[in-house]
Structure formats: structure tokens, C-alpha cells
Scaffold this motif. Structure first.
Motif, mmCIF file in Angstrom:
data_model
loop_
_atom_site.group_PDB
_atom_site.id
_atom_site.type_symbol
_atom_site.label_atom_id
_atom_site.label_comp_id
_atom_site.label_asym_id
_atom_site.label_seq_id
_atom_site.Cartn_x
_atom_site.Cartn_y
_atom_site.Cartn_z
ATOM 1 N N GLY A 116 45.020 42.685 27.551
ATOM 2 C CA GLY A 116 46.339 42.935 28.123
ATOM 3 C C GLY A 116 46.384 42.886 29.630
ATOM 4 N N ALA A 117 45.462 42.151 30.259
ATOM 5 C CA ALA A 117 45.468 41.971 31.717
ATOM 6 C C ALA A 117 44.928 40.583 32.024
ATOM 7 C CB ALA A 117 44.614 43.040 32.405
ATOM 8 N N TYR A 118 45.426 39.975 33.115
ATOM 9 C CA TYR A 118 45.004 38.631 33.485
ATOM 10 C C TYR A 118 43.698 38.672 34.281
ATOM 11 C CZ TYR A 118 49.773 37.394 32.162
ATOM 12 O OH TYR A 118 50.950 37.211 31.476
ATOM 13 N N VAL B 19 35.731 47.563 35.188
ATOM 14 C CA VAL B 19 34.302 47.406 34.961
ATOM 15 C C VAL B 19 33.681 46.975 36.290
ATOM 16 C CG1 VAL B 19 32.504 46.229 33.644
ATOM 17 C CG2 VAL B 19 34.684 46.796 32.546
ATOM 18 N N VAL B 20 33.066 47.930 36.987
ATOM 19 C CA VAL B 20 32.594 47.660 38.343
ATOM 20 C C VAL B 20 31.133 47.234 38.392
ATOM 21 C CG1 VAL B 20 34.293 49.201 39.390
ATOM 22 C CG2 VAL B 20 32.042 50.109 38.739
ATOM 23 N N GLY B 21 30.403 47.396 37.285
ATOM 24 C CA GLY B 21 28.997 47.022 37.292
ATOM 25 C C GLY B 21 28.480 46.765 35.899
ATOM 26 N N PRO C 149 37.182 43.301 36.514
ATOM 27 C CA PRO C 149 38.133 43.156 35.403
ATOM 28 C C PRO C 149 38.691 44.506 34.970
ATOM 29 C CG PRO C 149 35.882 42.929 34.623
ATOM 30 C CD PRO C 149 35.808 42.972 36.120
ATOM 31 N N TYR C 150 39.928 44.471 34.491
ATOM 32 C CA TYR C 150 40.654 45.677 34.070
ATOM 33 C C TYR C 150 40.752 45.611 32.555
ATOM 34 C CZ TYR C 150 44.325 49.299 34.554
ATOM 35 O OH TYR C 150 45.069 50.456 34.520
ATOM 36 N N GLN C 151 39.991 46.444 31.858
ATOM 37 C CA GLN C 151 39.861 46.338 30.421
ATOM 38 C C GLN C 151 40.068 47.696 29.752
ATOM 39 O OE1 GLN C 151 35.923 43.904 31.156
ATOM 40 N NE2 GLN C 151 36.594 43.439 29.069
ATOM 41 N N ASN C 152 40.305 47.652 28.448
ATOM 42 C CA ASN C 152 40.334 48.903 27.681
ATOM 43 C C ASN C 152 39.157 48.992 26.721
ATOM 44 O OD1 ASN C 152 41.159 47.822 24.938
ATOM 45 N ND2 ASN C 152 42.943 47.164 26.122
ATOM 46 N N THR C 153 38.438 47.877 26.532
ATOM 47 C CA THR C 153 37.261 47.839 25.674
ATOM 48 C C THR C 153 36.213 46.971 26.358
ATOM 49 O OG1 THR C 153 38.702 47.931 23.720
ATOM 50 C CG2 THR C 153 36.400 47.351 23.350
ATOM 51 N N ALA C 154 35.068 47.540 26.672
ATOM 52 C CA ALA C 154 34.007 46.785 27.349
ATOM 53 C C ALA C 154 32.672 47.126 26.714
ATOM 54 C CB ALA C 154 33.996 47.086 28.842
ATOM 55 N N ILE C 155 31.717 46.217 26.871
ATOM 56 C CA ILE C 155 30.479 46.268 26.100
ATOM 57 C C ILE C 155 29.341 46.885 26.914
ATOM 58 C CG2 ILE C 155 28.770 44.888 24.847
ATOM 59 C CD1 ILE C 155 30.997 42.741 24.563
#
Length: 586
Positions: free
Chosen positions: A248-250, A474-476, A497-503
Motif C-alpha cells: 500500500g505504498a509506492y 525498514v531502515v536496515g 521502504p514503508y511497509q506493514n510486513t517485512a522479512i
């Protein structure tokens, strides 16, 4: 004349505001069992509006949606609006045991889904037990009216939902296994595109999903990953992919021959149809979740769909992306792809990375083995705490100030430090502590969390961490053990990146920052369903600010009761039925 001009200008402005103001949409979701046939056999599944995937919700940025969920199934459930921030409105977040109790059979609940800064592709799904395997669908958030995308207007769009097929009733089977402390070993029989396995599976060739395209066009492909447990590589034979958005973000465009996704993630991808007229396979390959699964398993469950050009041409076998689809053990391909994400960081789409961090957390993610009543059972943890579901939702307990359902002492760091990625770690790190511990945050507090993978039980895996009610930067991201002295020097504070789910990468770490600007009770958990089930979860309780506009909304009158005897949960729950009898007023 001046007065007339002033009135006319005011009238024109009011008309313009009416034209561009947010709209309200209404949907009815009817949940009931329906038979579906895949892989030569038929089974009954709980689905929404008789389809899998379920209906697509389409809105513009800033709209509001009311969804009336009618549960005509056989057990209770909730619906979560994944990636929707829901400003001040945790009541409609739809998370069982966290923000509400179940929508019981033969009852209904209307959710108010409030869209704010999201733009792109999101999704909705059941958020109770393993029901989301069949109860899910896409959400499309278009740019505000009278505006357009930050890239050339596509000629069309397509939604592909990447999922699983289980021949068993996986929700029931896992419930029965885990309620007695057993291990769950059930894996999907195959992956799917929009619920279809594709050409290489028994009894599936006639129903392979086909995407019809015209030559020389550019399409917006919206991918939604609803897999239960596996990360996925995806590629289209002969075609490059330009990733322009996620969660939901570009993002700044990434031109690539493949992508990698985790359960819970969404991606917006531009595909230009500039190849010779023909048919081309779109294919997935599940990737490196464990070190123990044999290669044949990954080959067996691969899914395919077909990108098919319109026009007159001689038919032949579709091309397969064999040279671009990474092999299932290609860990480097996954890390390389994840490392490319950057926000637009433009005037229209600015970034606001928190710089004044007041809460720093270092959180280890682990799989554990616990012993209770002579049973050995699987657990999963954050900082050695395995989440235990309360019988009253955390939000209700917080709102009514009822003690005994949770504590506010979720730890900021693990109980001990060790070489987290060492092989054959000792028994002293395999045991976790089961509790309902939440983290208390002040309104607008700026938070940094470093998630560190561990190799407890020699089982380091990828962990897609999802935060409700907020997105984060996600800064690092890195491999190995996080170095608190050196790794922060490489943080991206310019365009992360601006996320709601990251790995959290296998044998690695990632760092996020967010501003706790949404008062309420918000879940954070691994979106691998086994890990979620085993307790790799916690809750952020964000306190109210000093005004009505910065405070959580009042409790709606239609919230489900927790008094029913049909509470259905996989995890063991704390608190007794006698305690619930005291809560009849809720």
C-alpha cells in the motif's frame, strides 16, 4: 459585484469539495461452506460469497467501507483488513483475542474500515486459527479522485492471489493436533494462482488461470501473497517486471526478472507485453523456508498460470521462466531483491523517518520446544516469550480496565545474549515462557526495533513480521548477528521502504522504525501461520494523546460477546470460564 464574486467562489469551492471528498462503500460478506474440486478430489471449505479468493474491495485513498460479515459457517472467526491503518479504530481491526471476540455462527458484525494514507494493493483475511487459507481477498486502493499514479497510467490491471491448496480441512486437522500438544506437519499439496494449481498438477490443466493481454500494452499487476507458510519466488517467462509499490505504498521502480514475496505481502508491478504473440507461463517456486525439506517437495507444489496474448498465432506449449525463476535454495536471490526497496521520497510522496528514538527494542525470533504435563510441544517466541491468547480480548480488557488478562512487561531485549546463529545451541535456549505480555507505548513515541533471527533447534527461517495499525520504515537489513556498534551506521534514513510486513531474513536481521501515532491495541506477529499459531506474537498498546483527535474511539455497541461456549482457538487460552461469567456486561 465583489460580493457576488465572493459567493460564487465559495459555491464553486464547496462543489469542488463535494466532488473530491471521500466516499462511503458498503459490502456484504456471507460466509458459508461450499464444495470445491482440485487435484481430482472435492472438499468443503468456508468461503466468502461462494468464491475463493473472495470479493475484491475497491476504494480510493481516504474512503470508508462498511462490511457486514454474516457468519453462516460452523465456527467463530474474525476478519482483518491487512495493511489498513484504521486511525483510532482498533475496534474494526478484526484480530481474534486481541481486538475482539469471535463472530459466532448465525451472527453478524459490521466492520467500519477507514482508509487514510494507504495507496496501492492490500488485502483482507480471516484472522482466527487457519481459516484465512480459504477466507481472503484483495483490496485495491486507487489514488485520490482527480489524481493519478506516480507512473504512466496503465492500460489495464490484473489481480493474482498466490495461495495454497490443502486436500485436508487444514483448520480442523491442525486444531485437533495442537490442542493436545502435538506437532503439526501438514504442508500444502500445491500452490495456486487465484486458487488454481496450473498445468503441471493432476486434474488441473483445464482450469489453469489465464490472463488475456494485448500486444504493446503496459498492465498493472497486483500480487497478493496469501500462502500459509512459504516464501515465494515469482517470474513471467520472457517478461521483465517493474515493481512500483508494496504494502500500500509506492517505491522507486525496480526492474527485475523475478520477485520474492512472503505471506502477508502485496506488490504492484508493471508488465509491458512486448513479446511475440503466444502464451507464457507465470510461475511460482516456494523458497528456503527450512533446511530439511527435500527438493522434490518444492518442485511438486509449484504453481503456474498463463499470460496469453490475444490475436491469431499458431498455438504451442507456453514458455517457462526456467532461467529467471530462482532455485528454491537461492538465498542470495532473496536477500538481493529485498535490499533494492526504496521509497519515492518525493514532494508528493514524502518520507518521515523517526529520528528521535525514545524506545529501542532488540527482539529475537525463535522456534522452541516446551514440555508440559510430560508432552513435548512446539512453540515460537519473541524475546523468549510465547504469546498466550486471553479469553477476553486485550482491547476489551484495556478499555474496561479489567486486570488479569495481560501484563505490560514485554521485554525490550532477550533474557540472555549468545551467538544467535550458532549451530547446535544448548537446551538452555530452547525453552520459552508462555504469557500474555504487551508493550506499552506513549502516543507519538518514536520506536526502533531490531529483529534478530536465531538458529535455535537448527531451524533458522524467514519471518515476515506484520504490524497492525501502523506501517514502518525498514531502515536496515543484513546477514549474520546484528552489530549494534557498526550496523546502524549503514541505516537508510533518506528513502527507506514503508511497509506493514517485512522479512526477518534467515540467519540475519532487519531494523524498523515507526511512530506510535495510532492510539489503541495493535498486534505484531509473524505471518508464517505455524509460527503465529505457536506464539511468535506480541501486542503494542499505544496510549491516548491529549485530545479527542489523538484518542481511541469509543467502543461500538455491536462488538461480539466473549460469553459463548463455542470459543474456537488453536492455542491454549488463559483465564477460566468462571472469570468470563463475571463479564456478562461486555
Amino acid at each position: 459585484m465583489g460580493l457576488f464574486s465572493g459567493h460564487f467562489a465559495a459555491l464553486l469551492l464547496s462543489v469542488m469539495l463535494v466532488v473530491i471528498e471521500a466516499e462511503v462503500h458498503h459490502y456484504d460478506f456471507v460466509l458459508k461452506e461450499k464444495n470445491f474440486t482440485r487435484l481430482c478430489s472435492t472438499k468443503s471449505m468456508l468461503v466468502v460469497n461462494e468464491s475463493i479468493p473472495g470479493p475484491v474491495i475497491r476504494v480510493h485513498k481516504g474512503d470508508t467501507v462498511y462490511v457486514n460479515v454474516h457468519n453462516q459457517g460452523n465456527y467463530g472467526l474474525t476478519i482483518h483488513w491487512h495493511g489498513v491503518r484504521q486511525p483510532r479504530n482498533p475496534w474494526s481491526d478484526g484480530t481474534s483475542h486481541i481486538t475482539q471476540c469471535m463472530i459466532e455462527p448465525r451472527t453478524n458484525l459490521t466492520y467500519e474500515v477507514i482508509f487514510s494514507d494507504e495507496e496501492g494493493t492490500l488485502w483482507w483475511h480471516a484472522h482466527s486459527n487457519w481459516t484465512r487459507q480459504s477466507v481472503h481477498g484483495a483490496i485495491v486502493v486507487y489514488p485520490p479522485r482527480e489524481t493519478t499514479f506516480p507512473f504512466p497510467e496503465p492500460d489495464g490491471e490484473e489481480i493474482l492471489v498466490l495461495g495454497d491448496w490443502f486436500e485436508v480441512d487444514v483448520n480442523y486437522v491442525i486444531h485437533e493436533e495442537l490442542k493436545v500438544g502435538g506437532f503439526s506437519t501438514h504442508e500444502p499439496n500445491c500452490s495456486t494462482f487465484n486458487s488454481q494449481p496450473g498445468d503441471f498438477h493432476d486434474c488441473s490443466k483445464e482450469t489453469t488461470y489465464r490472463w488475456l493481454v494485448d500486444y504493446g500494452k503496459t498492465y498493472l499487476l497486483r500480487l497478493v501473497d496469501v500462502h500459509m507458510d512459504e516464501l515465494t519466488f515469482f517470474a513471467i517467462a520472457g517478461h521483465n517486471l517493474t515493481v512500483v509499490g508494496t504494502d500500500g505504498a509506492y517505491i522507486k521502480p525496480i526492474v527485475t526478472s523475478y520477485i520474492m514475496m512472503a505471506p502477508g505481502q502485496t506488490m504492484d508491478i508493471l508488465v509491458t507485453t512486448n513479446q511475440s504473440l503466444g502464451e507464457y507461463y507465470m510461475a511460482t517456486r516456494n523458497c528456503y523456508s527450512t533446511t530439511t525439506v527435500h527438493p522434490g517437495y518444492y518442485t511438486q507444489i509449484n504453481a503456474t498460470a498463463i499470460l496469453q496474448y490475444r490475436g491469431n498465432y499458431s498455438s504451442s506449449s507456453p514458455s517457462f521462466p526456467s532461467s529467471t525463476l530462482p532455485y528454491y535454495t537461492n538465498y542470495k536471490a532473496g536477500i538481493d531483491f529485498m535490499s533494492k526497496f526504496r521509497s519515492l521520497a518525493s514532494e508528493k510522496y514524502p518520507v518521515d523517518v523517526p529520528k528521535n528514538i525514545s524506545t529501542r527494542m532488540f527482539v529475537t525470533v525463535a522456534l522452541n520446544e516446551n514440555v508440559e504435563d510430560l508432552y513435548l510441544y512446539m512453540a515460537a517466541s519473541l524475546n523468549n516469550v510465547s504469546w498466550l491468547d486471553p479469553t477476553l480480548s486485550v482491547l476489551d480488557a484495556y478499555y474496561w480496565n479489567i486486570s488479569g488478562f495481560y501484563t505490560t512487561d514485554f521485554p525490550d531485549e532477550p533474557p540472555t545474549y549468545y551467538n544467535f546463529l550458532e549451530e547446535y545451541l544448548g537446551l538452555n535456549v530452547t525453552q520459552s515462557f508462555m504469557a500474555t505480555k504487551v508493550k506499552l507505548l506513549d502516543y507519538n513515541e518514536e520506536v526502533e526495533i531490531v529483529f534478530q533471527s536465531t538458529n535455535v533447534l537448527n531451524s533458522s527461517q524467514n519471518h515476515p513480521m506484520h504490524l497492525h495499525g501502523h506501517s514502518f520504515y525498514v531502515v536496515g537489513l543484513g546477514e549474520g548477528n546484528f552489530n549494534p556498534n557498526e550496523d546502524p551506521k549503514g541505516y537508510n534514513l533518506i528513502d527507506p521502504p514503508y511497509q506493514n510486513t517485512a522479512i526477518v531474513p534467515k540467519l540475519g536481521w532487519f531494523a524498523l522504525r515507526f511512530r506510535a501515532s495510532n492510539p489503541g491495541v495493535w498486534f505484531m506477529h509473524c505471518h508464517i501461520e505455524h509460527h503465529y499459531t505457536y506464539g511468535m506474537n506480541t501486542v503494542f498498546l499505544v496510549k491516548n494523546g491529549g485530545t479527542v483527535e489523538t484518542s481511541m474511539r469509543e467502543r461500538p455497541s455491536n462488538m461480539p460477546s466473549c460469553r459463548s461456549s463455542s470459543i474456537h482457538g488453536i492455542q491454549k487460552s488463559k483465564n477460566s470460564a468462571k472469570t468470563l461469567d463475571k463479564l456478562n456486561m461486555i
